[in-house]
Motif scaffolding. Structure first.
Motif, PDB file in Angstrom:
ATOM      1  N   LEU A 179      39.583  42.401  57.168  1.00  0.00           N
ATOM      2  CA  LEU A 179      39.471  43.136  55.906  1.00  0.00           C
ATOM      3  C   LEU A 179      40.647  44.064  55.637  1.00  0.00           C
ATOM      4  N   THR A 180      41.595  44.143  56.550  1.00  0.00           N
ATOM      5  CA  THR A 180      42.607  45.197  56.453  1.00  0.00           C
ATOM      6  C   THR A 180      43.523  45.060  55.246  1.00  0.00           C
ATOM      7  N   ASP A 181      43.754  43.825  54.771  1.00  0.00           N
ATOM      8  CA  ASP A 181      44.675  43.684  53.639  1.00  0.00           C
ATOM      9  C   ASP A 181      43.963  43.688  52.283  1.00  0.00           C
ATOM     10  N   GLY A 182      42.619  43.906  52.292  1.00  0.00           N
ATOM     11  CA  GLY A 182      41.889  43.959  51.037  1.00  0.00           C
ATOM     12  C   GLY A 182      41.551  42.614  50.437  1.00  0.00           C
ATOM     13  N   LEU A 183      41.910  41.520  51.094  1.00  0.00           N
ATOM     14  CA  LEU A 183      41.609  40.157  50.655  1.00  0.00           C
ATOM     15  C   LEU A 183      41.969  39.920  49.182  1.00  0.00           C
ATOM     16  N   PRO A 184      43.246  40.017  48.837  1.00  0.00           N
ATOM     17  CA  PRO A 184      43.634  39.780  47.437  1.00  0.00           C
ATOM     18  C   PRO A 184      43.281  38.384  46.940  1.00  0.00           C
ATOM     19  N   SER A 185      43.126  37.421  47.846  1.00  0.00           N
ATOM     20  CA  SER A 185      42.781  36.065  47.411  1.00  0.00           C
ATOM     21  C   SER A 185      41.361  35.994  46.837  1.00  0.00           C
ATOM     22  N   TRP A 186      40.547  37.001  47.081  1.00  0.00           N
ATOM     23  CA  TRP A 186      39.188  37.032  46.531  1.00  0.00           C
ATOM     24  C   TRP A 186      39.145  37.649  45.130  1.00  0.00           C
ATOM     25  N   ALA A 187      40.243  38.258  44.694  1.00  0.00           N
ATOM     26  CA  ALA A 187      40.270  38.908  43.381  1.00  0.00           C
ATOM     27  C   ALA A 187      40.134  37.856  42.288  1.00  0.00           C
ATOM     28  N   PRO A 188      39.529  38.191  41.132  1.00  0.00           N
ATOM     29  CA  PRO A 188      38.975  39.507  40.759  1.00  0.00           C
ATOM     30  C   PRO A 188      37.477  39.609  40.997  1.00  0.00           C
ATOM     31  N   TRP A 189      36.987  38.987  42.087  1.00  0.00           N
ATOM     32  CA  TRP A 189      35.541  38.894  42.320  1.00  0.00           C
ATOM     33  C   TRP A 189      35.141  39.544  43.639  1.00  0.00           C
ATOM     34  N   ARG A 190      35.845  40.580  44.051  1.00  0.00           N
ATOM     35  CA  ARG A 190      35.560  41.137  45.376  1.00  0.00           C
ATOM     36  C   ARG A 190      34.222  41.880  45.445  1.00  0.00           C
ATOM     37  N   SER A 191      33.695  42.343  44.307  1.00  0.00           N
ATOM     38  CA  SER A 191      32.338  42.919  44.331  1.00  0.00           C
ATOM     39  C   SER A 191      31.323  41.859  44.743  1.00  0.00           C
ATOM     40  N   TYR A 192      31.501  40.630  44.238  1.00  0.00           N
ATOM     41  CA  TYR A 192      30.586  39.542  44.577  1.00  0.00           C
ATOM     42  C   TYR A 192      30.743  39.159  46.052  1.00  0.00           C
ATOM     43  N   ALA A 193      31.965  39.213  46.555  1.00  0.00           N
ATOM     44  CA  ALA A 193      32.181  38.958  47.982  1.00  0.00           C
ATOM     45  C   ALA A 193      31.460  40.007  48.826  1.00  0.00           C
ATOM     46  N   THR A 194      31.508  41.261  48.387  1.00  0.00           N
ATOM     47  CA  THR A 194      30.791  42.324  49.094  1.00  0.00           C
ATOM     48  C   THR A 194      29.309  42.005  49.172  1.00  0.00           C
ATOM     49  N   HIS A 195      28.725  41.574  48.077  1.00  0.00           N
ATOM     50  CA  HIS A 195      27.292  41.243  48.074  1.00  0.00           C
ATOM     51  C   HIS A 195      27.005  40.033  48.952  1.00  0.00           C
ATOM     52  N   HIS A 196      27.897  39.067  48.977  1.00  0.00           N
ATOM     53  CA  HIS A 196      27.693  37.918  49.868  1.00  0.00           C
ATOM     54  C   HIS A 196      27.711  38.358  51.333  1.00  0.00           C
ATOM     55  N   LEU A 197      28.595  39.278  51.680  1.00  0.00           N
ATOM     56  CA  LEU A 197      28.653  39.752  53.058  1.00  0.00           C
ATOM     57  C   LEU A 197      27.403  40.554  53.408  1.00  0.00           C
ATOM     58  N   TRP A 198      26.916  41.366  52.490  1.00  0.00           N
ATOM     59  CA  TRP A 198      25.643  42.056  52.726  1.00  0.00           C
ATOM     60  C   TRP A 198      24.519  41.044  52.918  1.00  0.00           C
ATOM     61  N   ALA A 199      24.481  40.047  52.038  1.00  0.00           N
ATOM     62  CA  ALA A 199      23.406  39.056  52.096  1.00  0.00           C
ATOM     63  C   ALA A 199      23.457  38.250  53.392  1.00  0.00           C
ATOM     64  N   HIS A 200      24.636  38.082  53.952  1.00  0.00           N
ATOM     65  CA  HIS A 200      24.782  37.336  55.195  1.00  0.00           C
ATOM     66  C   HIS A 200      23.937  37.961  56.304  1.00  0.00           C
ATOM     67  N   LEU A 201      23.822  39.289  56.306  1.00  0.00           N
ATOM     68  CA  LEU A 201      23.054  39.974  57.345  1.00  0.00           C
ATOM     69  C   LEU A 201      21.646  40.345  56.909  1.00  0.00           C
ATOM     70  N   TYR A 202      21.442  40.561  55.606  1.00  0.00           N
ATOM     71  CA  TYR A 202      20.161  41.114  55.163  1.00  0.00           C
ATOM     72  C   TYR A 202      19.357  40.194  54.257  1.00  0.00           C
ATOM     73  N   GLY A 203      19.817  38.984  54.024  1.00  0.00           N
ATOM     74  CA  GLY A 203      19.035  38.056  53.220  1.00  0.00           C
ATOM     75  C   GLY A 203      18.890  38.540  51.789  1.00  0.00           C
ATOM     76  N   ASP A 204      17.718  38.245  51.180  1.00  0.00           N
ATOM     77  CA  ASP A 204      17.532  38.565  49.771  1.00  0.00           C
ATOM     78  C   ASP A 204      17.494  40.066  49.502  1.00  0.00           C
ATOM     79  N   LEU A 205      17.106  40.872  50.494  1.00  0.00           N
ATOM     80  CA  LEU A 205      17.187  42.320  50.319  1.00  0.00           C
ATOM     81  C   LEU A 205      18.555  42.739  50.852  1.00  0.00           C
ATOM     82  N   TRP A 206      19.625  42.283  50.162  1.00  0.00           N
ATOM     83  CA  TRP A 206      20.911  42.197  50.826  1.00  0.00           C
ATOM     84  C   TRP A 206      21.672  43.495  50.955  1.00  0.00           C
ATOM     85  N   SER A 207      21.182  44.574  50.411  1.00  0.00           N
ATOM     86  CA  SER A 207      21.878  45.841  50.631  1.00  0.00           C
ATOM     87  C   SER A 207      20.884  46.895  51.072  1.00  0.00           C
ATOM     88  N   VAL A 208      21.283  47.664  52.050  1.00  0.00           N
ATOM     89  CA  VAL A 208      20.425  48.767  52.497  1.00  0.00           C
ATOM     90  C   VAL A 208      20.847  50.061  51.843  1.00  0.00           C
TER      91      VAL A 208
END
Length: 480
Positions: free
Chosen positions: A449-478
């Motif tokens: 994550l150190t370079d900010g993943l510019p290749s994910w732009a302009p959808w990095r908020s959605y990537a954040t939610h996917h990473l949350w969902a990877h660990l927490y399923g449908d209740l994907w953010s604590v």
């Protein structure tokens, strides 16, 4: 911006509903305008394309009765853009022109009326008044076709200044009279007395049950309930309290609204659409994120995952500060106590309460708030800043400015500022790289994550939610 003619024509030929809202087709031989997925097949030489329904109406075209282009999802371009046009369109959708006029809109944005008008005409083909008129027409059609509200009352509820203006607009836009639109209402379609029931369209795919689960997991007692897939919540509308019920429908969100004043319908619907991220282009986001082989399995598992927004930016900001370093259950308990002590009753003899206003919390002694003293001071400073108009947490806020102003508050760090930028102003490109859950998910997936993943732009908020969902399923953010 409007795509070139050939691109628009190919999209029209494909009848792909994903393009609905991106642009509108006007047919010169019939004088009507349609959404791209309309079954009609006009000849190429007879069509022209417009970037908004308001632009098509301004050019003299009326809405197609078959595909109802005014009811298509909004253009996802305005979710992406944080510039003047994007901010203005979000505020117009919230009804600012009806409440404050064009001068009020320009003042909120910090630009002159002339520059605002010039920018909107260049970007969407219509000025602020034409855009507001188009929205009033859509609101009027919904009220006429889905409620039993008297026709004269519909005129003022939709924001028209007079019945004559209302009649003229309905004839111009829909090629019929208000009585003609009312005649389309099927028996029993009005639903429960006192409630307006709508179908809110979105672009497929969409993880709607998971999104409702996410919001339900964060429901605050008194303000919200979630049971059997139905989210119900009270909110402050411009003219008084409102209650909304949200559930999955047949290819759309079923949204039932109870209003103090029917003039608030457009504003409440706009806020619900932002809360559920209904105007997003999920295919575009998924295409970009799936190019990364480490994210591709997550995207395939949850195609169309949305980045939820908010119906009340201040409420979300308070919930975020309260939730720092405590569990989700603990944060909900604290927020419920704050609402019980300082929130207003929404409706007499009913349990619903409204989240406290910034002015109310600004006057509360931090020592009496059920949070650590330092967090109480942060909440008070946040409330005072919003109450004084120094910090805007609404759809028209400048995304860069809001982050800087949040960081200037005591107790607000980069994570909180970025999370609120993602939720309160719907910035689609926020990667919460310092979030502990995101980091854990990234470590499992071998993502640096150190370079900010510019290749994910302009959808990095959605990537954040996917990473949350990877660990927490449908209740994907604590995070509250």
């Amino acid at each position: 911006m409007l795509p070139d003619f050939e691109t628009c024509f190919r999209a029209m030929q494909s009848k792909d509903p994903r393009f609905d809202g991106w642009f509108f087709i006007a047919v010169r031989t019939t004088g009507i305008y349609c959404r791209p997925s309309c079954p009609a097949t006009p000849r190429q030489r007879n069509v022209e394309f417009h970037p908004s329904a308001a632009a098509a109406q301004r050019a003299g075209f009326r809405a197609c009765k078959r595909c109802r282009p005014d009811a298509s999802p909004g253009s996802p371009e305005w979710n992406l853009r944080g510039d003047l046009a994007g901010r203005a369109l979000r505020l117009i959708a919230d009804g600012v022109i009806d409440r404050e006029g064009v001068p009020g809109l320009a003042s909120r944005l910090g630009y002159s009326e002339r520059q605002l008008n010039r920018t909107l005409i260049a970007e969407v083909g219509a000025g602020p008044l034409a855009l507001a008129r188009s929205q009033r027409a859509q609101t009027a059609r919904v009220l006429l076709e889905t409620t039993s509200v008297p026709i004269t009352d519909v005129a003022f509820a939709a924001g028209f200044a007079s019945v004559r203006q209302f009649n003229d607009t309905v004839r111009d836009v829909f090629a019929t009279t208000p009585t003609g639109l009312r005649a389309r209402r099927r028996p029993g379609e009005a639903g429960e007395p006192g409630w307006i029931t709508l179908r809110l369209p979105y672009r497929e795919p969409m993880q709607l049950p998971g999104l409702l689960d996410f919001l339900g997991a964060h429901a605050v007692a008194g303000v919200e309930t979630y049971a059997d897939g139905v989210l119900t919540r009270a909110l402050r509308a411009p003219s008084g309290p409102a209650l909304v019920r949200l559930s999955a429908g047949d290819g759309a969100v079923r949204c039932s609204v109870r209003l103090t004043d029917n003039r608030d319908l457009a504003a409440v619907v706009a806020r619900v659409r932002r809360l559920l991220d209904l105007d997003a282009d999920p295919v575009a986001a998924d295409d970009v994120l799936a190019r990364d082989p480490r994210l591709a399995p997550l995207v395939r598992k949850r195609p169309g995952l949305r980045s939820p927004g908010t119906v009340d930016g201040f409420e979300t900001a308070v919930a975020t500060v309260v939730g720092q370093q405590v569990s989700l259950a603990g944060a909900r308990t604290v927020l419920g106590r704050i609402v019980a002590a300082h929130g207003d009753v929404a409706f007499p003899d009913e349990p619903w309460r409204l989240f406290p206003t910034p002015a109310t919390l600004a006057e509360v002694d931090p020592a009496v708030l059920p949070v650590p003293r330092s967090r109480g001071r942060c909440l008070q400073a946040l409330a005072a800043s919003v109450a004084a108009g120094e910090l805007d947490l609404d759809a028209g806020a400048d995304r860069d400015d809001i982050r800087a102003r949040l960081l200037a508050l005591p107790g607000v760090g980069p994570w909180t500022a970025d999370y609120l930028r993602m939720r309160t102003v719907a910035d689609p490109d926020v990667l919460l790289a310092t979030d502990l859950v995101v980091r854990r998910a990234a470590d499992e997936l071998d993502i640096d994550l150190t370079d900010g993943l510019p290749s994910w732009a302009p959808w990095r908020s959605y990537a954040t939610h996917h990473l949350w969902a990877h660990l927490y399923g449908d209740l994907w953010s604590v995070t509250p």
